[in-house]
Design an enzyme around this catalytic site. Structure first.
Site, mmCIF file in Angstrom:
data_model
loop_
_atom_site.group_PDB
_atom_site.id
_atom_site.type_symbol
_atom_site.label_atom_id
_atom_site.label_comp_id
_atom_site.label_asym_id
_atom_site.label_seq_id
_atom_site.Cartn_x
_atom_site.Cartn_y
_atom_site.Cartn_z
ATOM 1 N N LYS A 11 41.310 38.389 42.580
ATOM 2 C CA LYS A 11 41.878 37.563 43.660
ATOM 3 C C LYS A 11 43.297 38.031 43.955
ATOM 4 O O LYS A 11 43.956 38.642 43.090
ATOM 5 C CB LYS A 11 41.878 36.074 43.322
ATOM 6 C CG LYS A 11 42.644 35.652 42.049
ATOM 7 C CD LYS A 11 44.135 35.417 42.222
ATOM 8 C CE LYS A 11 44.801 34.966 40.924
ATOM 9 N NZ LYS A 11 46.210 35.261 40.824
ATOM 10 N N ASP A 137 43.128 29.799 36.044
ATOM 11 C CA ASP A 137 42.469 30.366 37.233
ATOM 12 C C ASP A 137 40.942 30.340 37.147
ATOM 13 O O ASP A 137 40.260 30.675 38.118
ATOM 14 C CB ASP A 137 42.910 31.828 37.445
ATOM 15 C CG ASP A 137 44.390 31.944 37.785
ATOM 16 O OD1 ASP A 137 45.006 30.923 38.110
ATOM 17 O OD2 ASP A 137 44.914 33.072 37.718
#
Ligand code: C5P
Length: 287
Positions: A11, A137
């Site tokens: 990401k 995350d």
């Protein structure tokens, strides 16, 4: 032996603001997480011939023991799902995402292993609390979304749609441990001018970036202000990218950066320009 192969995407953070310290010691933040087509490749199988977790890694060197979040994720799933008397777990991990980098590689791998094990065993436990314990995350990667507006410690997620982009990722080779980056915020938060909130995200869906308008997200990152001037690789990468485009930013707590482009050709040109200057440059696009 049934096995599941799964891609674990990286990401990037399209803007990141740290908004405070929580009672659990973690920091609250506001960011847009967007997955890109840089992936680790993972295969998971239940294996009666191994005891507990067996991990093999190829690609970028990574630990093959309990120091790897993949290993921890598999163990956590076994404990939570109470499958201790069953087969062991064999995992192969091909690592393409540099770590640490701010690209979420370890968290994405952990989420992929949890999803693969749920599929393989058919045991339908709630993976989110498990993921949260493994890393801030991990909940985002469990969502399997393209992009999300992220708040809390990383667990409050609103899926969103962004314009498609090409991007070039750059890593200077510098090591910045995540806790050290957050500590800089604790010590120097007074130096930060308040970045614009990222929360007006509904407008992004209608961004006309491909028609030449500015990218519809502010790419400011509090960590960039804190690391710039303290880590030479960060300073150098920021300077180099700002010569190429206005649409660039630091991913997470770094040291990976990204530059966004509307077309593949622009991204290829940037990749060529950067390739000789940094040890790791990777061209990809939004998923
Ligand atoms: O959750 P994760 O393993 O990514 O966090 C690594 C470290 O970074 C934590 O131990 C904490 O020091 C810091 N952190 C934080 N606030 C967050 C995420 C991480 O303080 N939202």
């Amino acid at each position: 032996m049934r096995k599941v192969s799964i891609e674990a995407p990286a990401k990037i953070n399209l803007g990141l603001r740290i908004t405070g310290v929580r009672s659990d010691g973690f920091h609250s933040l506001e960011s847009i997480f967007s997955t890109v087509t840089l992936t680790d490749e993972i295969t998971v199988s239940l294996n009666p011939r191994v005891s507990r977790v067996s991990l093999t890694c190829t690609g970028i060197p990574s630990p093959t023991d309990e120091n790897n979040l993949v290993w921890k994720a598999a163990q956590a799933f076994m404990n939570e799902a109470d499958v201790k008397d069953r087969d062991g777990i064999s995992i192969t991990l091909h690592k393409n995402i540099p770590s640490p980098g701010g690209l979420g590689g370890g968290s994405s791998d952990a989420a992929a292993v949890l999803l693969a094990l749920r599929d393989l065993t058919g045991i339908r436990i709630n993976l989110t609390p498990l993921g949260e314990r493994l890393g801030s995350d991990v909940p985002f990667f469990l969502l399997r979304a393209g992009s999300a507006f992220v708040t809390g410690r990383g667990e409050v997620l609103k899926e969103m749609v962004l314009p498609h982009f090409h991007c070039v990722l750059v890593h200077s080779g510098e090591k910045i441990p995540t806790p050290a980056a957050f500590k800089l915020w604790d010590e120097h938060r007074g130096d930060l001018t308040e970045a614009c909130p990222i929360s007006n995200y509904t407008a992004l869906k209608f961004g006309a970036w491909h028609e030449g308008k500015p990218f519809p997200v502010r790419l400011d990152n509090h960590f960039l202000t804190l690391l710039h001037g303290r880590y030479p690789g960060v300073t150098r990468t920021a300077e180099e990218l700002s010569r190429l485009t206005g649409d660039w930013g630091l991913s997470g707590s770094g040291p990976a950066f990204y530059a966004l482009f509307r077309s593949e050709n622009e991204a290829k040109e940037a990749e060529e320009h950067l390739a000789g200057k940094f040890p790791w440059v990777f061209r990809c696009q939004s998923r």
